[in-house]
Design a protein around this motif. Structure first.
Motif, PDB file in Angstrom:
ATOM      1  N   LEU A 263       1.218  -1.344  -0.027  1.00 29.75           N
ATOM      2  CA  LEU A 263       0.146   0.089  -0.053  1.00 29.75           C
ATOM      3  C   LEU A 263       0.705   1.423  -0.559  1.00 29.75           C
ATOM      4  O   LEU A 263       0.116   2.753   0.057  1.00 29.75           O
ATOM      5  N   GLY A 264       2.478   1.158  -0.220  1.00 37.32           N
ATOM      6  CA  GLY A 264       2.947   1.899  -0.638  1.00 37.32           C
ATOM      7  C   GLY A 264       3.737   3.009   0.827  1.00 37.32           C
ATOM      8  O   GLY A 264       3.309   3.034   2.283  1.00 37.32           O
ATOM      9  N   GLN A 265       2.524   4.181   1.031  1.00 32.98           N
ATOM     10  CA  GLN A 265       2.787   5.627   1.895  1.00 32.98           C
ATOM     11  C   GLN A 265       1.712   5.374   3.117  1.00 32.98           C
ATOM     12  O   GLN A 265       1.291   6.164   3.890  1.00 32.98           O
ATOM     13  N   ALA A 266       0.594   3.960   3.107  1.00 30.72           N
ATOM     14  CA  ALA A 266      -0.194   3.685   3.933  1.00 30.72           C
ATOM     15  C   ALA A 266       0.938   4.017   5.665  1.00 30.72           C
ATOM     16  O   ALA A 266       1.305   2.942   5.549  1.00 30.72           O
ATOM     17  N   VAL A 267      -0.466   4.520   6.358  1.00 28.93           N
ATOM     18  CA  VAL A 267      -0.155   4.304   8.054  1.00 28.93           C
ATOM     19  C   VAL A 267      -1.562   3.617   8.459  1.00 28.93           C
ATOM     20  O   VAL A 267      -2.604   3.716   8.324  1.00 28.93           O
ATOM     21  N   PRO A 268      -1.154   2.679   9.387  1.00 24.21           N
ATOM     22  CA  PRO A 268      -2.189   2.334  10.040  1.00 24.21           C
ATOM     23  C   PRO A 268      -3.318   3.256  10.707  1.00 24.21           C
ATOM     24  O   PRO A 268      -2.443   4.328  11.403  1.00 24.21           O
ATOM     25  N   ALA A 269      -4.579   3.487  10.573  1.00 18.72           N
ATOM     26  CA  ALA A 269      -5.102   4.417  11.788  1.00 18.72           C
ATOM     27  C   ALA A 269      -4.925   4.472  12.738  1.00 18.72           C
ATOM     28  O   ALA A 269      -5.275   5.787  13.115  1.00 18.72           O
ATOM     29  N   ASP A 270      -5.038   3.678  13.683  1.00 19.51           N
ATOM     30  CA  ASP A 270      -4.604   3.795  14.595  1.00 19.51           C
ATOM     31  C   ASP A 270      -3.036   5.011  15.117  1.00 19.51           C
ATOM     32  O   ASP A 270      -2.695   4.829  16.284  1.00 19.51           O
ATOM     33  N   GLN A 271      -2.491   4.547  14.171  1.00 15.83           N
ATOM     34  CA  GLN A 271      -0.586   5.024  14.313  1.00 15.83           C
ATOM     35  C   GLN A 271      -1.251   6.933  13.737  1.00 15.83           C
ATOM     36  O   GLN A 271      -0.456   7.313  14.465  1.00 15.83           O
ATOM     37  N   PHE A 272      -1.980   6.928  12.588  1.00 19.29           N
ATOM     38  CA  PHE A 272      -1.923   7.742  11.905  1.00 19.29           C
ATOM     39  C   PHE A 272      -2.750   8.999  12.589  1.00 19.29           C
ATOM     40  O   PHE A 272      -2.333  10.573  13.233  1.00 19.29           O
ATOM     41  N   ILE A 273      -3.553   8.746  13.667  1.00 14.82           N
ATOM     42  CA  ILE A 273      -4.469   9.368  14.851  1.00 14.82           C
ATOM     43  C   ILE A 273      -3.314   9.836  16.064  1.00 14.82           C
ATOM     44  O   ILE A 273      -3.781  11.030  15.995  1.00 14.82           O
ATOM     45  N   LYS A 274      -2.542   9.314  16.372  1.00  9.45           N
ATOM     46  CA  LYS A 274      -1.695  10.141  16.790  1.00  9.45           C
ATOM     47  C   LYS A 274      -0.666  10.823  16.441  1.00  9.45           C
ATOM     48  O   LYS A 274      -0.206  11.321  17.493  1.00  9.45           O
ATOM     49  N   GLN A 275      -0.681  11.300  15.348  1.00  8.45           N
ATOM     50  CA  GLN A 275       0.593  12.154  15.177  1.00  8.45           C
ATOM     51  C   GLN A 275      -0.638  12.897  14.012  1.00  8.45           C
ATOM     52  O   GLN A 275       0.585  14.167  13.525  1.00  8.45           O
ATOM     53  N   CYS A 276      -1.511  13.163  13.528  1.00  6.50           N
ATOM     54  CA  CYS A 276      -1.806  13.821  12.185  1.00  6.50           C
ATOM     55  C   CYS A 276      -2.535  15.267  13.485  1.00  6.50           C
ATOM     56  O   CYS A 276      -2.495  15.502  14.431  1.00  6.50           O
TER      57      CYS A 276
END
Length: 211
Positions: free
Chosen positions: A46-59
């Motif tokens: 998925l290329g630059q995809a990040v798990p949403a539970d990690q994304f929410i911590k840094q967005c």
């Protein structure tokens, strides 16, 4: 069919209905006397995809609001199409941030089904798992409320929507009591305890928005 074949079929089925998933590349089985002993499914990265539970911590705050909106829209379409995930945790949604746009991808689809009976019960389980994992990742009550309004397709919750929210709260509370081993350090009801108040009984509603 075994898990690999079920996921292969669901990857194609969901993509045919407009949902984003990893691109399926290959599937295989090894059988002994007609019984599957080993199997695999291969998908494109998925290329630059990040798990949403990690994304929410840094967005950023705008990205956080956009994630709640996009997740609410995708979940509403998913359930209205008759699907339930059965493992609908935030870690099973991947996020690709493309400028201001967020693209969401569903993964781990081997248990996805379209039940003919008890559909609402399964949807509540999906929504409860999602809310529980969002709290674990650090989501705020306002994030959950924003998601729920988008999922319901309303700007103000109706009596029906509030009843659904209370069912989701009860599901989250049950997951808190269940306390899976890998969540031993997660206490979503933790917080300041008022003088004379007992904290021995979990109360997930302390971190959930009141419907």
């Amino acid at each position: 069919a075994d898990e690999a074949m079920r996921e292969w079929r669901m990857l194609h089925g969901l993509r045919a209905q407009g949902f984003r998933t990893p691109v399926p590349l290959a599937v295989g089985q090894e059988k002994v006397w007609g019984v599957v002993t080993r199997s695999f499914v291969m998908t494109a990265e998925l290329g630059q995809a990040v798990p949403a539970d990690q994304f929410i911590k840094q967005c950023s705050p705008p990205e956080r609001r956009e994630l709640a909106r996009r997740l609410g829209e995708m979940t509403r379409r998913f359930h209205r199409a008759g699907f339930v995930h059965k493992d609908y945790y935030l870690s099973h949604v991947f996020v690709v941030a493309d400028g201001r746009e967020l693209e969401l991808f569903l993964i781990d689809l081997q248990r996805v089904t379209q039940p003919r009976l008890f559909q609402q019960r399964w949807r509540v389980k999906d929504l409860g798992a999602l809310a529980y994992s969002a709290l674990k990742a650090g989501a705020a009550p306002t994030d959950l409320m924003r998601f729920h309004k988008v999922y319901a397709g309303v700007s103000k919750l109706t009596a029906h929507d509030k009843r659904l929210a209370r069912r989701i709260q009860r599901r989250v509370a049950w997951l808190c009591i269940r306390r899976p081993k890998h969540d031993a350090d997660f206490v979503p009801w933790a917080g300041p305890v008022a003088a004379g108040e007992s904290n021995s009984r979990p109360d997930a509603a302390r971190r959930l928005p009141r419907p």
